[in-house]
Design an enzyme around this catalytic site. Sequence first.
Site, mmCIF file in Angstrom:
data_model
loop_
_atom_site.group_PDB
_atom_site.id
_atom_site.type_symbol
_atom_site.label_atom_id
_atom_site.label_comp_id
_atom_site.label_asym_id
_atom_site.label_seq_id
_atom_site.Cartn_x
_atom_site.Cartn_y
_atom_site.Cartn_z
ATOM 1 C CG HIS A 83 -7.392 -4.340 3.211
ATOM 2 N ND1 HIS A 83 -6.105 -4.078 2.821
ATOM 3 C CD2 HIS A 83 -7.656 -5.201 2.313
ATOM 4 C CE1 HIS A 83 -5.408 -4.667 1.598
ATOM 5 N NE2 HIS A 83 -6.791 -5.288 1.472
ATOM 6 C CG ASP A 115 -1.834 -3.450 2.156
ATOM 7 O OD1 ASP A 115 -2.755 -2.965 2.348
ATOM 8 O OD2 ASP A 115 -0.787 -2.951 1.647
#
Length: 450
Positions: free
Chosen positions: A422, A426
């Site tokens: 992450h 995303d």
Amino acid sequence: MSTFEIKMPKMGESVQEATITKWFIEKGQSVEEDEALLEIATDKVDSEVPSPVEGKVIDIKYETGDVVAVGEVIAIIDLTGEGEVVEDTSEAKGDEEKDSSEEKEAPEKEQEEEKEDKKESSKESPDLNQKSNRFYSPLVRNIAQEENVTFEELEQIEGTGNEGRVRKQDILAYIENRGSSAKQGEKQPSAASKQPTDSKQPVSEGGGVAPSVSGQDEIIEMNRMRKVIAERMVNSKHTAAHVTSMVEVDVENLVQWRNQKKKEFQDHEGIKLTFMPMFIEAVSKALKDYPLINVAIDGDKIIKKKDHNIGIAVALPGNNLIVPVIKKADHKNITGLAHELNNLAQKARDNKLTMDEIQGGTFSISNFGSFGNVMGTPIINQPESAILAVGTIEKKPAVVETEYGDIIVPRHKMFLSLTYDHRVIDGALGGAYVRRVADYLEQFDKNRTL
Ligand code: CO6
């Protein structure tokens, strides 16, 4: 006397040194061409070094546990088979390993005294066996131990080796530049001693809670591969911000196509047609659509990799795992992918993979479907940024829309789980990517030729 020097072999572009894990021969012993001389290990792979010549081993320059630079002479073979064995050179060799320019100049007696002083002052030697994100070679650990470098100090040393690895020169430079206080054996608090004081739980060597062991429990020493896997898994969890997105895929067309082609493929190619080549193809096609999945992080920079080098998790006998890499998978068709996968998996199980075959991955796939597992959250294979887990294909009742209304029919389905970092990917991108892989599998052309 005609002799041949056995040198530490080069095991891949980025590998500078290797640890000698086992000698199969002794001084004075005769060896045949291709006979295994020793076993070496890097943080990536174990390998045997065969003798390129026949003769008598007259000198062995390093011991088990020594870390040796690529190209260094490690043994000498007399080709006539009659040469005299060289007297023990271990003292000279030991000095070579430990030499710093200062030590070279110091008279022997002073060095002896210094060693004695160190022994005195380091009654409490630093605890270096703590959990770390980084790999430290036995040589670096030994130097740290001898020089009373604490684990915390070691962790702060900037490594100039591959993937920031701390090399001998890095730790020697650090020791030369640091103040004298640590040298006097002043032990800084270790991670273990920083545990809350009200905790009654004993701390294990790795930094976790130490298990209690009763007389009936079996204690199994971890082999080197197990230790490397453990270190790499924890390292990856410490490095990347793991998140996972999952999708369900209807693979009815794919299953029917494989059933039709299985026999023809086996007869023609001599190997099985499993689902993996089609999974790899779909992964690569989707990487073309979403190239920001095929990335690695270097500090504040994102490296967008051009090649689709797909690592495949291969389960090994003895509860181990290795990830050989299919290079430039985007340039290969299903037959080519099947052969390469089959070849790499076989070599992995025979412990015959080369360094190059386990390096350079840009994305990995873990297929635990053959164990009957449906979904999972794999750990990213550093320095990659994503890994796809493939669940088992099962027949399930599915709702299908027809001109007469919805009907329930049996269809082959499976789950894909994409774990990604992450820090750089995303949820929207990770989710879109795994959905695209699923779309390619769902749209698989049933009439496709091999
Ligand atoms: N569903 C249903 N059937 C499957 C599947 C799935 N997903 N995958 C394989 N198979 C079938 C396959 O088609 C073969 O069937 P037949 O051709 O009809 O005989 C059979 O299972 C055996 O396949 P095989 O494993 O021999 O070959 P494949 O090409 O599918 O896989 C491999 C090659 C090297 C990936 C595999 O042998 C292997 O080692 N898999 C284990 C990988 C592993 O251990 N992953 C876990 C890592 S830990 O990720 C992890 C999240 C955590 C748990």
